[in-house]
Design a protein around this motif. Structure first.
Motif, PDB file in Angstrom:
ATOM      1  N   PHE A  55     -65.850  29.463 126.022  1.00 56.79           N
ATOM      2  CA  PHE A  55     -65.542  28.217 126.567  1.00 56.79           C
ATOM      3  C   PHE A  55     -64.128  28.031 127.189  1.00 56.79           C
ATOM      4  O   PHE A  55     -63.949  27.473 128.156  1.00 56.79           O
ATOM      5  CB  PHE A  55     -65.602  27.040 125.347  1.00 56.79           C
ATOM      6  N   TYR A  56     -63.221  29.070 126.602  1.00 55.03           N
ATOM      7  CA  TYR A  56     -61.825  28.967 127.259  1.00 55.03           C
ATOM      8  C   TYR A  56     -62.089  29.807 128.738  1.00 55.03           C
ATOM      9  O   TYR A  56     -61.617  29.433 129.544  1.00 55.03           O
ATOM     10  CB  TYR A  56     -60.802  30.166 126.428  1.00 55.03           C
ATOM     11  N   PHE A  59     -63.490  27.061 130.989  1.00 51.69           N
ATOM     12  CA  PHE A  59     -62.307  26.132 131.427  1.00 51.69           C
ATOM     13  C   PHE A  59     -61.591  26.512 132.374  1.00 51.69           C
ATOM     14  O   PHE A  59     -61.018  25.933 133.319  1.00 51.69           O
ATOM     15  CB  PHE A  59     -61.637  25.610 130.237  1.00 51.69           C
ATOM     16  N   VAL A  62     -63.621  26.607 135.561  1.00 48.70           N
ATOM     17  CA  VAL A  62     -63.521  25.150 136.080  1.00 48.70           C
ATOM     18  C   VAL A  62     -62.154  24.905 136.810  1.00 48.70           C
ATOM     19  O   VAL A  62     -62.178  24.246 137.996  1.00 48.70           O
ATOM     20  CB  VAL A  62     -63.737  24.233 135.235  1.00 48.70           C
ATOM     21  N   VAL A  63     -61.054  25.217 136.072  1.00 48.07           N
ATOM     22  CA  VAL A  63     -59.875  24.638 136.751  1.00 48.07           C
ATOM     23  C   VAL A  63     -59.647  25.530 138.192  1.00 48.07           C
ATOM     24  O   VAL A  63     -59.266  24.728 139.037  1.00 48.07           O
ATOM     25  CB  VAL A  63     -58.761  25.155 136.006  1.00 48.07           C
TER      26      VAL A  63
END
Length: 127
Positions: A55-56, A59, A62-63
């Motif tokens: 998940f890191y 993320f 996504v950023v």
């Protein structure tokens, strides 16, 4: 130059999205275990750690993608997000390399595209 940086950033984000799939969704799959060099037993024990780490990666992807989308309409925000996302990807690759030299190939795989995106972005902003 900004377009080239955006392309490298998107490729880095796609790679980190793929890593998310491997770590968070397919961690115990035999093909994924071969990629990461883990046994079935190790994968079972480290499943929750890999799930979180995946998940890191998601993320960060996504950023970075949001930053690329903002490069046109809100360039300052786009640059900031692309730099934050790819900079974090590069930093994570450096941590991997420095913590375990046997992971140099994985660190290069994870770090080259973000590094390229950052360098081209900075050059594009300076010219």
């Amino acid at each position: 130059m900004i377009v080239a940086a955006a392309v490298a950033a998107v490729l880095a984000a796609l790679l980190h999205g793929y890593i998310f799939v491997l770590e968070s969704l397919r961690w115990e799959d035999p093909r994924t275990r071969r990629v990461f060099g883990t046994t079935a037993e190790t994968a079972a024990v480290t499943r929750s750690l890999a799930f979180n780490q995946g998940f890191y990666n998601l993320f960060l992807a996504v950023v970075t993608l949001v930053g690329v989308l903002l490069l046109g309409p809100v360039p300052d925000a786009g640059v900031a997000l692309v730099a934050a996302g790819t900079g974090s990807m590069l930093a994570a690759a450096l941590v991997l390399l420095l913590s375990d030299r046997s992971k140099a190939r994985a660190a290069l795989t994870q770090g080259v595209l973000p590094a390229l995106a950052l360098v081209v972005l900075v050059v594009g902003l300076l010219v």
